[in-house]
Design a protein around this motif. Structure first.
Motif, short mmCIF file in Angstrom:
data_model
loop_
_atom_site.label_atom_id
_atom_site.label_comp_id
_atom_site.label_asym_id
_atom_site.label_seq_id
_atom_site.Cartn_x
_atom_site.Cartn_y
_atom_site.Cartn_z
N ASN A 92 0.79 -1.23 0.00
CA ASN A 92 0.00 0.00 0.00
C ASN A 92 0.83 1.28 0.00
O ASN A 92 0.26 2.38 0.02
N CYS A 93 2.15 1.14 -0.01
CA CYS A 93 3.00 2.33 0.07
C CYS A 93 2.86 3.20 -1.18
O CYS A 93 2.95 2.73 -2.31
N LEU A 94 2.63 4.50 -0.96
CA LEU A 94 2.60 5.47 -2.05
C LEU A 94 3.97 6.09 -2.24
O LEU A 94 4.44 6.27 -3.35
N TYR A 95 4.61 6.42 -1.14
CA TYR A 95 5.98 6.94 -1.15
C TYR A 95 6.46 6.98 0.29
O TYR A 95 5.71 6.68 1.22
N SER A 96 7.70 7.34 0.50
CA SER A 96 8.22 7.47 1.86
C SER A 96 9.16 8.66 1.92
O SER A 96 9.68 9.13 0.91
N PHE A 270 -8.06 9.47 13.34
CA PHE A 270 -9.42 9.20 12.85
C PHE A 270 -9.45 9.28 11.34
O PHE A 270 -8.84 10.17 10.74
N PHE A 271 -10.19 8.35 10.73
CA PHE A 271 -10.36 8.32 9.28
C PHE A 271 -11.82 8.60 8.97
O PHE A 271 -12.70 7.84 9.37
N ARG A 272 -12.08 9.70 8.24
CA ARG A 272 -13.46 10.10 7.93
C ARG A 272 -13.60 10.48 6.46
O ARG A 272 -14.36 11.37 6.13
N ASN A 273 -12.92 9.81 5.57
CA ASN A 273 -12.83 10.31 4.21
C ASN A 273 -13.90 9.79 3.25
O ASN A 273 -13.95 10.20 2.11
N ASN A 327 -6.88 10.05 2.06
CA ASN A 327 -6.73 8.59 2.08
C ASN A 327 -5.31 8.15 2.40
O ASN A 327 -5.02 6.95 2.38
N GLU A 328 -4.45 9.09 2.71
CA GLU A 328 -3.06 8.75 3.01
C GLU A 328 -2.86 8.57 4.51
O GLU A 328 -3.23 9.44 5.31
N LEU A 329 -2.26 7.46 4.88
CA LEU A 329 -1.92 7.18 6.26
C LEU A 329 -0.41 7.28 6.42
O LEU A 329 0.35 6.55 5.80
N THR A 354 1.10 5.54 3.21
CA THR A 354 0.38 4.43 2.58
C THR A 354 -1.01 4.84 2.17
O THR A 354 -1.59 5.79 2.70
N ASN A 355 -1.55 4.10 1.22
CA ASN A 355 -2.93 4.32 0.79
C ASN A 355 -3.86 3.52 1.69
O ASN A 355 -3.77 2.30 1.78
N TYR A 356 -4.76 4.23 2.40
CA TYR A 356 -5.64 3.55 3.34
C TYR A 356 -7.08 3.57 2.83
O TYR A 356 -7.61 4.62 2.45
N THR A 357 -7.70 2.42 2.80
CA THR A 357 -9.13 2.31 2.49
C THR A 357 -9.75 1.36 3.51
O THR A 357 -9.06 0.59 4.16
#
Length: 358
Positions: A92-96, A270-273, A327-329, A354-357
């Motif tokens: 799920n990594c987008l970048y670091s 908290f994730f509210r997206n 959506n990024e964690l 990371t991309n979080y869903t």
């Protein structure tokens, strides 16, 4: 992980039509490498490495198909990505972002004892807190720009652990956990013209750890509410909720809600997206050298117990404060500190995005 400069004299590009080569090690581009080719190399008594590897996904693929290692410039990413336990990050990594000041020879002595703890987003900047493990210098903030480069370092004027930080956009304040169980609100606007920021407000949330010591271990902000938590070993921790408006205008420090949370929590977010779906509460759980966990539950504000029935995702050890940005964690690890890098089994020198869903 194979450092290329140490191997280039003995590595031969593998070609099935020229298999008369008797090198100990062969390499092949990750896009051309598969399990059958690796098996053939192994049958000839040699090792096979993947080259052209640039992303955690490619690193994880190389490990999954049986490569003996990867040749990459992103060694910090590779240490984590090739471990099957940490598939969530590699998949799920987008970048670091490489942790600031780790490899800067000009300032190595000045920052060598700093340990990362808290993290927040301030507009396009990522802000990370760190304390001096020698207890001789003030705690600091690293301000990192959108390209992952260090913009500036801000001194906090205190020697606190600063395990949690959160930006309050409505009031332009940076809330931090301070010493002796206190929470400070700092005037962020002054940080643009100085390397030091002043305290605008402070209060004591009255939290304790398992040793009955006064603590404010971590915090976050969600929907104009401030959440302050306690790290407890061997028993459940606590998470108190405060109205930021009532704190600032009326000095009302009475919690609006108190939650019971798992032991060994290092941070909360908290994730509210996604519209129409119940928000999620995410805890980072870590202690010592073992793997860490992300603990995720649907969030209901009236539900007081968040110690059970959580989805668990394994991540590397020593995870600290998590942050959601859309959506990024963002995930931060204190194993990046020099004091841990020598002894810890898999240190992470990256801030992972990371991309979080759901």
């Amino acid at each position: 992980i194979a450092p290329y400069e140490k191997m280039q004299q003995e590595i031969v590009d593998y070609d099935a039509d020229k298999a008369h080569y008797k090198a100990a090690v062969y390499w092949k581009n990750i896009n051309e490498l598969d399990e059958n080719l690796i098996e053939e190399v192994h049958e000839n008594g040699a090792k096979c490495y993947a080259t052209g590897v640039a992303t955690p996904g490619q690193m994880h693929k190389a490990s999954a198909i049986g490569a003996d290692g990867v040749i990459t410039g992103a060694v910090g990413q590779a240490r984590i990505a090739v471990k099957d336990d940490y598939a969530y990050i590699s998949e799920n990594c987008l970048y670091s972002i490489t942790v600031p000041k780790l490899y800067d020879k000009t300032t190595e002595k000045k920052y060598k004892n700093y340990v990362l703890q808290g993290m927040t987003k301030v507009r396009d900047f990522t802000v990370v807190s760190a304390y001096d493990s020698s207890k001789k210098k003030d705690s600091i903030l690293y301000v990192i720009n959108s390209k992952g480069r260090l913009n500036r370092v801000i001194r906090l004027g205190i020697k606190a652990h600063v395990g949690g930080i959160a930006y309050d956009e409505q009031n332009d304040l940076l809330w931090i956990t301070a010493s002796n169980g206190q929470v400070f609100a700092l005037d962020w606007s002054k940080a643009t013209s100085s390397d030091k920021i002043s305290v605008s407000y402070k209060f004591n949330p009255g939290l304790y750890n398992a040793k009955s010591e006064h603590v404010a271990s971590f915090l976050t902000i969600d929907k104009n509410k401030l959440y302050v938590g306690s790290y407890c070993e061997g028993q459940s921790g606590a998470l108190n909720v405060y109205s930021i408006q009532e704190l600032l205008e009326d000095n009302n420090t009475t919690p609006k809600m108190k939650y019971s949370i798992p032991e060994r929590v290092q941070g909360v977010a908290f994730f509210r997206n996604e519209e129409g779906k119940r928000p999620r509460i995410l805890f980072t759980q870590s202690a010592g050298l073992k793997n860490s966990n992300l603990l995720i539950s649907p969030f209901v504000s009236s539900h007081s117990d968040y110690t059970v029935n959580q989805k668990k995702i394994i991540v590397p050890g020593m995870v600290e404060q998590p942050v959601f940005s859309g959506n990024e964690l963002y995930l931060l690890f204190e194993s990046s500190a020099r004091k841990y890098r020598v002894s810890y089994r898999i240190p992470s020198d990256q801030i992972w995005v990371t991309n979080y869903t759901y």
